[in-house]
Write an enzyme that holds these catalytic residues in place. Structure first.
Site, mmCIF file in Angstrom:
data_model
loop_
_atom_site.group_PDB
_atom_site.id
_atom_site.type_symbol
_atom_site.label_atom_id
_atom_site.label_comp_id
_atom_site.label_asym_id
_atom_site.label_seq_id
_atom_site.Cartn_x
_atom_site.Cartn_y
_atom_site.Cartn_z
ATOM 1 C CB THR A 161 -1.039 -0.034 1.152
ATOM 2 O OG1 THR A 161 -1.974 1.025 0.952
ATOM 3 C CG2 THR A 161 -0.396 0.108 2.514
ATOM 4 C CE LYS B 233 -2.046 0.427 -2.983
ATOM 5 N NZ LYS B 233 -3.483 0.436 -3.160
ATOM 6 C CG ASN C 59 -3.536 -4.492 -4.441
ATOM 7 O OD1 ASN C 59 -3.456 -5.206 -5.452
ATOM 8 N ND2 ASN C 59 -4.491 -4.639 -3.544
ATOM 9 C CG ASP D 233 -5.961 -1.586 -4.828
ATOM 10 O OD1 ASP D 233 -6.394 -2.101 -3.785
ATOM 11 O OD2 ASP D 233 -4.825 -1.086 -4.922
ATOM 12 N N GLY E 238 -5.695 10.334 -7.707
ATOM 13 C CA GLY E 238 -4.519 9.775 -7.041
ATOM 14 C C GLY E 238 -4.492 8.263 -7.195
HETATM 15 O O1 SKM Z 1 -4.694 -2.124 -1.951
HETATM 16 C C1 SKM Z 1 -5.037 -2.193 -0.602
HETATM 17 C C2 SKM Z 1 -4.054 -3.067 0.129
HETATM 18 O O2 SKM Z 1 -4.052 -4.354 -0.432
HETATM 19 C C3 SKM Z 1 -4.410 -3.142 1.591
HETATM 20 C C4 SKM Z 1 -4.747 -1.849 2.193
HETATM 21 C C5 SKM Z 1 -4.805 -1.732 3.636
HETATM 22 O O3 SKM Z 1 -4.948 -2.739 4.296
HETATM 23 O O4 SKM Z 1 -4.710 -0.616 4.161
HETATM 24 C C6 SKM Z 1 -5.087 -0.754 1.433
HETATM 25 C C7 SKM Z 1 -5.115 -0.795 -0.044
HETATM 26 O O5 SKM Z 1 -4.038 -0.032 -0.539
#
Ligand code: SKM
Length: 280
Positions: A69, A73, A94, A109, A135
């Site tokens: 995250t 990314k 991600n 995502d 974003g």
């Molecule tokens: O893409 C997701 C990531 O896989 C998990 C996440 C989280 O747990 O805060 C947030 C996103 O960016």
């Protein structure tokens, strides 16, 4: 027989993430002994520059995969062996699967948002939508909306160059759609059937509405990505005005559904994960 499995999340300031709990509860329900750990750059005093070391360490310790995250990314891509086509197109990863000494990048995502949308706003009018926010999350939601069949998309961002860059990036991927960086939000909302909200406004740290409430009309559907809180000022206002709404829980859960499938090779029970998320 209990199959042990390890995975983790790399990012900065991730202590409040609900992803570990979602993965571990689903793992337990499927008979896995599943440990999902937080690798918090902030807590470790680390930066994106430490990614090579953190990835290698995860491989050495036998993790099946990593979620990635903010702010990693994009940066993680340079350290992967292979990219799934959607992750390559989006330029964002991600989910990293670690297998046989190799690192495979995915993006769950956009699929997460699309899946939440399909379930929560079935037969929404996809003729035209406005998106606020260009974003990291906005890239995924726009890609999802266009993949679902949006024919027109006007992207707005407080930094107009970001909206322009996103429109330019998406245009060749969806040649049948009309994708623009918007300039007049009131006019765009008058033409739109729906609104995708992909900025942080509405989170506890950034209270308030992301647009003038008077731009919302009953014919609009409103899809939110903020999930903490689940009931944002935008959703409350939209419902008060008669709009159909989708909260940010879908994207949060379905990105985890996609990652769970990739890490474990097992089919997660999405309804169970959604229930568990709502109970947290
Ligand atoms: O893409 C997701 C990531 O896989 C998990 C996440 C989280 O747990 O805060 C947030 C996103 O960016």
């Amino acid at each position: 027989l209990v199959r042990p499995l390890k995975a983790g999340l790399i990012g900065a300031g991730i202590q409040a993430s609900l992803t570990p709990a979602m993965h571990m509860a689903e793992g337990a329900a499927q008979g896995l002994s599943y440990q999902y750990e937080l690798i918090d750059l902030q807590a470790l005093g680390a930066t994106e520059g430490d990614l090579p070391r953190l990835l290698a360490d995860a491989q050495t310790r036998g993790l099946a995969g990593l979620n990635i995250t903010h702010p990693c990314k994009q940066a993680v891509i340079a350290h992967l062996d292979e990219l799934a086509p959607d992750a390559r197109r989006l330029g964002a990863v991600n989910t990293v699967v670690l297998k046989g000494g190799r690192r495979y990048g995915h993006n769950t995502d956009w699929w997460g948002f699309a899946e939440g949308f399909r379930r929560g706003l079935p037969d929404a009018d996809l003729s035209a939508a406005v998106q606020l926010g260009a974003g990291g999350a906005g890239v995924a939601t726009a890609y999802a909306g266009l993949s679902l069949g949006l024919r027109q998309l006007a992207v707005f961002d407080r930094e107009p160059e970001r909206a322009e860059a996103l429109a330019e990036m998406l245009a060749p991927l969806f040649p049948e759609a009309e994708i623009t960086a918007g300039t007049d939000l009131a006019a765009a909302m008058r033409e739109a059937a729906g609104l995708i909200h992909a900025t942080p406004t509405g989170m506890a740290k950034y209270p308030g509405l992301p647009l003038d409430a008077d731009f919302l009309a009953p014919r609009h559907w409103v899809a939110e990505i903020v999930y903490f809180p689940l009931e944002t000022a935008l959703l409350k206002e939209a419902r008060r005005r008669g709009c159909r709404t989708l909260d940010g829980g879908g994207m949060a859960v379905f990105q985890a559904v996609g990652a769970f499938r990739l890490f474990t090779g097992l089919e997660p029970d999405a309804a169970r994960m959604l229930e568990h998320f709502k109970a947290m």
